[in-house]
Write a protein that holds these residues in place. Structure first.
Motif, PDB file in Angstrom:
ATOM      1  N   ARG A   1       0.261  12.218  -3.957  1.00  0.00           N
ATOM      2  CA  ARG A   1       0.058  10.999  -3.297  1.00  0.00           C
ATOM      3  C   ARG A   1      -0.581   9.281  -4.025  1.00  0.00           C
ATOM      4  NH1 ARG A   1      -1.568  14.975   0.353  1.00  0.00           N
ATOM      5  NH2 ARG A   1      -4.303  14.350  -0.284  1.00  0.00           N
TER       6      ARG A   1
ATOM      7  N   CYS B   1       1.359   5.702  -3.782  1.00  0.00           N
ATOM      8  CA  CYS B   1       0.838   4.490  -3.339  1.00  0.00           C
ATOM      9  C   CYS B   1       0.773   3.674  -4.390  1.00  0.00           C
ATOM     10  CB  CYS B   1      -0.759   4.660  -2.429  1.00  0.00           C
ATOM     11  SG  CYS B   1      -0.933   5.404  -1.124  1.00  0.00           S
TER      12      CYS B   1
ATOM     13  N   ASP C   1      -6.708   5.529  -4.275  1.00  0.00           N
ATOM     14  CA  ASP C   1      -6.261   6.712  -2.914  1.00  0.00           C
ATOM     15  C   ASP C   1      -7.652   7.542  -2.604  1.00  0.00           C
ATOM     16  OD1 ASP C   1      -4.686   9.206  -2.786  1.00  0.00           O
ATOM     17  OD2 ASP C   1      -6.126  10.040  -3.607  1.00  0.00           O
TER      18      ASP C   1
ATOM     19  N   VAL D   1       7.278  13.654  -1.709  1.00  0.00           N
ATOM     20  CA  VAL D   1       5.394  13.216  -0.453  1.00  0.00           C
ATOM     21  C   VAL D   1       5.322  12.890   0.590  1.00  0.00           C
ATOM     22  CG1 VAL D   1       5.560  11.073  -1.929  1.00  0.00           C
ATOM     23  CG2 VAL D   1       3.526  12.250  -2.212  1.00  0.00           C
TER      24      VAL D   1
ATOM     25  N   LEU E   1       3.949  10.931   3.439  1.00  0.00           N
ATOM     26  CA  LEU E   1       3.191   9.517   3.534  1.00  0.00           C
ATOM     27  C   LEU E   1       2.530   9.029   4.527  1.00  0.00           C
ATOM     28  CD1 LEU E   1       4.013   7.295   0.090  1.00  0.00           C
ATOM     29  CD2 LEU E   1       1.637   8.749   0.649  1.00  0.00           C
TER      30      LEU E   1
END
Length: 278
Positions: free
Chosen positions: A49, A53, A150, A267, A269
């Motif tokens: 993550r 990002c 994160d 992933v 999100l």
């Protein structure tokens, strides 16, 4: 240990995964087609993550003309110095965080009259990226900044912070989720104490804290107040804390917006279908 190494495949020994069916291979996570890791590499969810990002922000910086189109991320999660600077400029432009009003500051102080007082103690935890002889400080800082980003976006009652401490921290406290317990300013290196004490900030601090030991991602879990101080002496600290809270919320919303507009593969999100940041 040798079995674990062989299990990663490609070494040609009895433990190799070369002959496994293709569907058993871990898929490569991507943001708009850009891979976040090498083929066959398996990352912990929080690290994945974090990379996702950062990549969302890097690509947005390119779209905004803040970063050259020739810039490309490394498969090890590192970003260029130019990309890091461009992301900082992007966030400065995109996150319009208003200054807290006098009324809001006074209201918060009235509800917490002893916060920021003299003689305070702080319960905190940290992730230490130690600067040791021979370490690539540039890469170390990029990794620390990625973890900081994160963890500031995390909303999971601290589970992600504990996992990050266990994975990354060069402090023995990493095995305890980074927990340092209750400390006073006198318990800390002076340069560390100046960054942590004497403010109203609670939660993951918005910046890396520098000390003689390295770079720290710090979370203030709780403050034990000291002697009550009048509003005029703590107004700046109260305003900083309120601005920090607003910035974190704006960043989360901005990343949700970018994820909603992106093609995200491999992933998970949070995404927003409508703009949340004006």
């Amino acid at each position: 240990m040798s079995n674990t190494t062989c299990g990663s495949g490609g070494c040609g020994c009895a433990g190799s995964t070369d002959n496994l069916p293709q569907e058993d291979a871990a898929p490569v996570a991507r943001i708009n087609g850009v891979p976040l890791h090498a083929e066959g590499e398996i990352l912990p969810p929080d690290a994945l993550r974090q990379r996702a990002c950062t990549e969302l922000l890097r690509q947005q910086a390119q779209r905004e003309g803040l970063l050259s189109q020739d810039d490309a991320p490394g498969l090890d999660g590192a970003t260029s110095a130019e990309a890091s600077q461009a992301i900082e400029r992007l966030l400065d432009q995109a996150l319009q965080v208003p200054e807290p009003s006098e009324e809001a500051c006074r209201r918060y102080h009235a509800a917490h009259p002893t916060l920021g007082g003299q003689g305070e103690r702080v319960r905190m935890r940290h992730v230490l990226f130690a600067v040791t002889p021979g370490v690539d400080v540039k890469l170390l800082r990029q990794r620390a900044e990625g973890v900081l980003l994160d963890l500031r976006c995390a909303d999971d009652d601290g589970a992600r912070f504990a996992a990050a401490a266990g994975q990354w921290s060069n402090c023995p406290s990493g095995q305890e989720g980074g927990d340092l317990g209750w400390l006073s300013a006198e318990d800390c290196a002076p340069e560390f104490a100046r960054e942590v004490f004497g403010t109203q900030e609670v939660g993951v601090l918005s910046r890396l804290v520098h000390s003689r030991f390295g770079l720290h991602v710090v979370e203030v879990c709780e403050r034990q107040p000291g002697q009550e101080l009048p509003f005029e002496q703590v107004r700046a600290s109260v305003a900083l804390m309120l601005r920090q809270q607003a910035w974190v919320n704006a960043l989360r919303q901005y990343l949700q917006l970018l994820a909603g507009e992106a093609e995200v593969e491999g992933v998970h999100l949070d995404a927003a279908d409508t703009p949340l940041v004006q």
